[in-house]
Design an enzyme around this catalytic site. Structure first.
Site, PDB file in Angstrom:
ATOM      1  N   ALA A   1     -17.778  60.902  -3.361  1.00  0.00           N
ATOM      2  CA  ALA A   1     -16.719  60.810  -4.356  1.00  0.00           C
ATOM      3  C   ALA A   1     -16.239  62.210  -4.708  1.00  0.00           C
ATOM      4  O   ALA A   1     -16.959  63.185  -4.528  1.00  0.00           O
ATOM      5  CB  ALA A   1     -17.233  60.106  -5.596  1.00  0.00           C
TER       6      ALA A   1
ATOM      7  N   GLY B   1     -20.438  57.968  -1.908  1.00  0.00           N
ATOM      8  CA  GLY B   1     -19.447  56.904  -1.843  1.00  0.00           C
ATOM      9  C   GLY B   1     -19.070  56.546  -0.418  1.00  0.00           C
ATOM     10  O   GLY B   1     -18.744  55.404  -0.110  1.00  0.00           O
TER      11      GLY B   1
ATOM     12  N   GLU C   1     -21.514  54.173   0.765  1.00  0.00           N
ATOM     13  CA  GLU C   1     -21.327  52.882   0.094  1.00  0.00           C
ATOM     14  C   GLU C   1     -20.186  52.091   0.733  1.00  0.00           C
ATOM     15  O   GLU C   1     -20.252  50.876   0.852  1.00  0.00           O
ATOM     16  CB  GLU C   1     -21.089  53.105  -1.405  1.00  0.00           C
ATOM     17  CG  GLU C   1     -22.326  53.656  -2.091  1.00  0.00           C
ATOM     18  CD  GLU C   1     -22.111  53.984  -3.555  1.00  0.00           C
ATOM     19  OE1 GLU C   1     -21.397  54.963  -3.812  1.00  0.00           O
ATOM     20  OE2 GLU C   1     -22.629  53.259  -4.416  1.00  0.00           O
TER      21      GLU C   1
ATOM     22  N   GLU D   1     -26.355  61.399  -4.708  1.00  0.00           N
ATOM     23  CA  GLU D   1     -25.924  61.379  -6.123  1.00  0.00           C
ATOM     24  C   GLU D   1     -27.009  61.871  -7.071  1.00  0.00           C
ATOM     25  O   GLU D   1     -26.722  62.538  -8.057  1.00  0.00           O
ATOM     26  CB  GLU D   1     -25.499  59.963  -6.545  1.00  0.00           C
ATOM     27  CG  GLU D   1     -24.185  59.504  -5.954  1.00  0.00           C
ATOM     28  CD  GLU D   1     -24.358  58.794  -4.627  1.00  0.00           C
ATOM     29  OE1 GLU D   1     -25.450  58.920  -4.016  1.00  0.00           O
ATOM     30  OE2 GLU D   1     -23.416  58.125  -4.180  1.00  0.00           O
TER      31      GLU D   1
END
Lengths: 760, 478
Positions: A102, A148, A151, A173
């Site tokens: 992200a 991300g 993901e 993260e």
């Protein structure tokens, strides 16, 4: 030499290294031209397969930003709506990066918890749609697939990854004090099993493609290609796309099944609630022990995973987004993200490219440091000479380099062939043969000014004009070393930290005479060696040693006041230091600590006082030099992990005993006495111009000295904790002990005007 | 200069060119139409001969080989020196060379039988060569026989020897499988143990996993990648499709079959295998259909690779031998040599990504060294390790981008015309006994030049380790 062991979270920051990948190649799209207006995402249709290509503009990496999110949703909606498309491939156009995660700036821009939670929920909705897609989607992964990005990949129906060193998958993260906020905490356990998923999320470790295949994280591997009719990277991506398209077709035709076999543990053991509870409990215990409650993210990750499994997905997703929001707003997360930014900054060469690349390196002294520097140089392709005065010392040094490489072979990070070819970059010798070709000489001889002067003169007689002389010293001022040089503009300090192959920091010290090109060259070599670099001005103790010295002085005083070394260690580690203060002295070496304390004590006088240096002197005279001599505050035995206190220290400590002052001797006070002296000195370094930026100060403290990463470094700590509160503390201790705790002017300024921050 | 004034090539040359024009597809003839006046000059050789002043001419008197068989068939009970001996006796029979004039014998081999590590010597003694004739064995992966030949060329050219026998042998039916290192160490230590106590304590260290055998490496030592895997990646890098590879393999098998049926493979000598029937021909030639070949699954990169058993060379047993002499010696002995061995070149490159690109690198270098161009070559004999490898080499040779970025050349090497390329089959169909293939390539080039009437042949091969070789063969004037 200031040494401390890099453990836990410190070393894991290397995960970010891959974020800096090389330039990307623009590719032509043969697909639908009407869609070329999009800037982040594009797609073309090959037969009945849509190929969605991600390519964030003006960046080396793809990050999940708001724009990318919205374009991605648009594209996917078109694909789902189209009758002629039956399946899709998701791929990046950038070599070396699928999606790096992200956009951190997007998170940092959020003012409230609700905003962050909302971001997480939006991301969750997008990936959920991917997961539920009736048209199979194949993620074709080349390069970093992190956070991300992972993901997104795991919500696709199939994953194909290139077996390239740059292809790594992971959920880093936790290293930023957050958790996977786009459904990762829910999907990952289902995909690779709860234990493996927790391991990934709690350590943030990067997983190479072949390992990912074994874990079931990816379904197929594609070997990277060599040169053909196009550059290798370009053709590899093309080939990956071709392979992915055949699999996408196969999935749409139901010729290939996306189902995977799960291991016995997943199929049977984890279905039993009792077993699951035990797993959570074990992991929680371990996390508590390792984080000492200083890092909130790991526990929340366990919590969210547990919620998802025990209460169902809906509860899990909700919990994930809320906890994500809470975590991103924490001080710890802000500190860690600050470190990340600082690290990116310290991976750049602010002096620009040097005129001449260093290709031949010579290192004087094959001790722990010299051999360590050699090790991180040879594996980057630098031709390295390792010189020592005696064959015994040279043998030991060469063996250290070999062992370092061989350990990588054992971990399968290198093949034995690669090890041998890397090792052939090293030449061990006792004379100055070949120095006429050296582009840079790094001396790592014993810390003695006259010895350093001798080798400098010897070396200058044999090296070419352009050759740089770098001194690896932890405290001797570089300008004093350079005083005997014929060409002081070519002399610079390169302060490595032990063990060199583990510690990421390199402190480069420039004197007033050091030329810009010399600095550029030293930074370039350091970056090549994989170091995070701070550049500081010359002065006694430079930056790192200077900050550490007053804290060490306080350590001695605290010990003199009767605090047991074990207790002191637990106080410092529970504050977030990776190594306890007493252990640190043992690791650094008592003689070195004494040396530094005496040198700096002379220069800085009373301000560096506190503990009685006599303690160190007595220890040295008794041969208690720390780990290297087997005894220090503790007793060290080969192969014995448990550390016992050295009972012979009792008499020394008793003879130097000081009465503790009860008003400043609570556990918390002891912790703050250590930390505030450190912070005060760091701020003074900035005030005096030793440091150029607070960011470098934070990176130096965290990566070189083990300053608690959760506090983000001394400057971030002042910002987050409040300058006023720190000054108050200092004043309280000043009242008890005097000048050593007098806050420096810059710190006082910050306390006086609350708007003043080191980081705006 | 016209065809007729050209000294060594009169009738056969003309007929060959006529044949070539007739089989050329129309699309290729555009350049000929565009420049009609140059048709004849295209055939004119850049150089009349590659003879060099002050350097002895080296000639091939003749060469033979045993039939190449799929490993595990009729040769499976033999040892490598048996096969090598068969090639040597075949050579003696074919050339009637008096054994005592042979100065030196050199053989190439790859997987060495440990009992006969100098297989050249064992085979020579067994074949009845003089025990006064020294022999040595060389190894350079798939170009081992090439190395044997060029070593011989060097010995003759430098005046050390006049008559050399060069050859190669490989027996893949039997390979040395060893005990594990741990087991070997234990056994060696046991040998040295003095007392029963020492022996017992050594035996107590034995673990069952010591018994796991160690196979000869099938993968590249430096990269741990098998050759088939590398070939598949190479084909992918050059975007060679599965169909193209199958088509090329089919061509190789069809041409080999045709050559075999027409009796063109005259270097093959029959071999009476002890206890078995006489073997007279290669048994790996199996023209199939594209449909059949398309059914095969990829052999290395599963499940989506393109290299299959059908478009790869197979494990082969076989041996070859060749009589090489200084020209004046051959003439003095009354021989009519078949060909000159001219300039040769060894190259090497990245063993990971360019493992099998040796021919691409070696071809332009050897042509430049000889002062020839691609157009001068009448017969190309390239070693076919894999269809994908041959086609990748073609694409590399035809690419300006590759030439500029990886070969340091301004322009591409150029494509060998397919109608001159491996016309009698290749390693894919005839088989590839690693150590013996080099001599087969040279003899195929020499025999083709005689039969088809050309002057220059180009032999090229790739080898493990990322190495390559090329050599110019010049037809001996009739």
């Amino acid at each position: 030499m200031v040494a401390c062991r890099a453990i836990g979270i410190l070393s894991r920051f290397s995960a970010f290294r891959i974020l800096r990948s090389r330039g990307y190649i623009c590719r032509n799209f043969t697909g639908s031209s009407a869609l070329l207006t999009r800037t982040h995402i594009n797609y073309g249709v090959k037969g009945d397969v849509a190929v969605v290509r991600i390519n964030s503009p003006n960046s080396k990496v793809n990050t999940l930003s708001k724009e990318l999110h919205s374009e991605f949703s648009e594209v996917m909606n078109e694909i789902w709506a189209s009758d002629q498309i039956r399946s899709a491939v998701l791929i990046s156009s950038k070599p070396g990066c699928f999606i790096a995660g992200a956009d951190i700036n997007m998170l940092a821009a959020c003012k409230t918890l609700q905003e962050v939670t909302q971001l997480s929920q939006e991301a969750q909705r997008i990936v959920e749609k991917l997961e539920k897609s009736t048209k199979p989607i194949v993620a074709a992964i080349n390069g970093s697939c992190l956070g991300g990005g992972l993901e997104v990949a795991i919500s696709c129906q199939y994953r194909i990854a290139t077996k390239d060193r740059k292809t790594v998958l992971g959920t880093p993260e936790v290293l930023l004090g957050a958790l996977p906020g786009a459904g990762g905490t829910q999907r990952l356990p289902k995909m690779v099993g709860v234990p493996a998923a927790l391991d990934m999320m709690l350590t943030g470790r990067s997983i190479r493609a072949d390992r990912a295949k074994k874990m079931g994280l990816v379904d197929q591997l594609v070997e990277p290609l060599g040169p053909g009719l196009k550059p290798p990277e370009e053709r590899t991506i093309e080939y990956l796309e071709e392979v992915a398209i055949t699999f996408a077709k196969g999935l749409a035709d139901k010729k290939i099944s996306p189902k995977r076999d799960k291991g016995l543990v997943e199929t049977y053991a984890m279905t039993i609630p009792f077993v699951r509870q035990q797993v959570y409990k074990k992991v929680e215990e371990k996390v508590r022990k390792q984080t000492k409650g200083l890092y909130p993210a790991p526990l929340k990750i366990i919590d969210v995973v547990k919620t998802g499994i025990e209460q169902g997905s809906d509860a899990g997703y909700l919990c994930e987004s809320q906890k994500f929001g809470e975590l991103v707003m924490t001080k710890e997360s802000k500190a860690l993200m600050g470190l990340y930014h600082g690290q990116v900054l310290c991976k750049k060469n602010k002096f620009g490219a040097p005129q001449k690349d260093v290709k031949h390196l010579a290192i004087l002294g094959a001790g722990l440091m010299g051999a360590g520097i050699a090790q991180v140089s040879v594996d980057k392709g630098l031709k390295t000479i390792l010189k020592d005065a005696t064959l015994t010392a040279l043998d030991r040094g060469q063996q250290q380099v070999f062992k370092g490489l061989n350990d990588k072979v054992k971990k399968k990070a290198l093949t034995s062939f690669e090890r041998d070819s890397i090792f052939s970059n090293l030449t061990g010798q006792l004379d100055y043969q070949g120095f006429e070709k050296a582009d840079m000489v790094i001396e790592a001889v014993f810390e003695d000014l006259s010895l350093k002067h001798r080798v400098l003169k010897e070396v200058e007689a044999v090296i070419p004009d352009h050759c740089i002389f770098a001194s690896n010293t932890s405290a001797l001022p570089i300008s004093e070393i350079a005083a005997v040089s014929k060409r002081p503009e070519k002399v610079i300090g390169m302060h490595y930290f032990s063990p060199v192959d583990k510690m990421q920091l390199l402190e480069i010290i420039t004197t007033e005479k050091t030329s810009k090109d010399t600095s550029a060259s030293a930074v370039a070599v350091g970056l090549k060696q994989g170091k995070v670099i701070i550049v500081v001005k010359d002065g006694p103790g430079f930056y790192t040693t200077r900050c550490l010295a007053p804290m060490m002085s306080e350590v001695i005083r605290i010990l003199q006041e009767g605090v047991d070394p074990k207790k002191l260690d637990s106080l410092t580690t529970s504050f977030g230091f990776p190594v306890g203060a007493a252990t640190l002295v043992d690791e650094v070496g008592v003689d070195v600590a004494k040396h530094v304390a005496e040198d700096l004590g002379k220069v800085f006088g009373e301000r560096f006082g506190g503990g009685n240096p006599e303690l160190l002197t007595q220890m040295v005279s008794k041969g208690f030099l720390g780990r290297k001599s087997g005894k220090g505050f503790y007793i060290y035995q080969e192969g014995v992990k448990r550390k016992d206190l050295n009972s012979d220290m009792d008499s020394i400590l008793a003879s130097l005993k000081l009465p503790p002052k009860s008003e400043v001797s609570s556990d918390e006070d002891i912790q703050f006495r250590l930390v505030t002296r450190f912070v005060n000195e760091a701020v003074m370094c900035l005030q005096e111009g030793i440091l150029a930026t607070p960011a470098e100060g934070d990176i130096g403290a965290v990566f070189g000295l083990g300053f608690p990463p959760c506090l983000g470094g001394p400057f971030r700590f002042v910002d987050l904790y409040g300058a006023q509160k720190i000054v108050d503390r200092l004043k309280k201790y000043e009242a008890a002990y005097g000048k050593q705790f007098t806050p420096c002017q810059l710190l006082a300024d910050h306390a006086n005007s609350p708007n003043k921050k080191f980081y705006q | 200069m016209t065809i007729l004034t050209y000294p060594f090539k009169n009738l056969p040359t003309a007929s060959k060119w006529a044949l070539r024009f007739s089989i050329r597809p129309l699309s290729c003839s555009s350049q000929l139409r565009a420049a009609p006046g140059t048709v004849i000059s295209v055939q004119t050789k850049t150089k009349k001969t590659l003879a060099k002043p002050n350097i002895r001419n080296v000639v091939v008197v003749d060469g033979v080989r045993t039939p190449f068989l799929l490993s595990g068939t009729s040769y499976k009970d033999l040892m490598p020196h048996d096969l090598a001996r068969a090639a040597l006796t075949g050579l003696l029979h074919r050339t009637s060379v008096p054994k005592e004039v042979v100065d030196y014998i050199i053989f190439g081999t790859v997987i060495q039988e440990v009992k006969t590590s100098n297989v050249a010597r064992e085979a020579a003694l067994g074949a009845g060569f003089s025990d006064k004739t020294p022999a040595h064995t060389v190894t350079m992966a798939c170009i081992s026989a090439n190395q044997a030949m060029t070593t011989g060329v060097g010995l003759i050219a430098s005046g050390q020897c006049d008559v050399i026998v060069a050859g190669g042998v490989e027996l893949m039916s039997d390979v040395p499988i060893r005990h594990s290192r741990k087991m070997r160490k234990l056994m060696l230590d046991l040998n040295k143990a003095k007392s029963m106590g020492q022996r017992l304590s050594l035996i107590s260290k034995f673990r069952f996993n010591f018994l796991a055998p160690e196979l000869p490496a099938v993968s590249e030592f430096s990269t741990s990648e098998t050759m088939g895997h590398s070939a598949d990646r190479l084909a992918a890098a050059f975007a060679v499709s599965r169909l193209e590879q199958d088509e090329y393999a089919l061509r190789s098998h069809s041409l080999a079959k045709k050559a075999q049926d027409e009796g063109l493979l005259s270097d093959v000598v029959p071999f009476k295998v002890p206890g078995k029937d006489t073997v007279t021909k290669d048994n790996g030639i199996r023209p199939s259909s594209l449909e059949q070949m398309a059914k095969l699954k990829p052999a290395f990169i599963k499940p989506y690779g393109t290299v299959t058993a059908a478009n790869s060379s197979f494990l082969t047993d076989g041996a070859s031998a060749m009589l090489i002499m200084a020209e004046e010696k051959a003439l003095a002995m009354g021989y009519k040599p078949k060909a000159y061995l001219r300039d040769f070149m060894y190259v090497s490159q990245d063993p990971k990504d360019q493992l099998l690109l040796g021919p691409t690198y070696a071809t332009p270098k050897v042509l430049e060294k000889a002062g020839l161009t691609m157009n001068d070559i009448d017969a190309f004999e390239f070693h076919e390790a894999f269809s994908g490898q041959i086609l990748a080499n073609f694409k590399a040779m035809d690419s300006d981008w590759f030439a500029e970025n990886y070969m340091g050349r301004k322009t591409k090497v150029g494509l060998p015309p397919l109608e001159k390329f491996n016309n009698w089959g290749g390693s894919l169909s005839l088989g590839h006994p690693f150590g013996a293939t080099g001599c087969r390539l040279v003899m195929a080039a020499a025999n083709r030049l005689r039969k088809e009437g050309g002057q220059y042949g180009l032999v090229a091969a790739c080898a493990a380790g990322g190495q390559g070789h090329a050599m110019i063969v010049e037809a001996y004037p009739k």
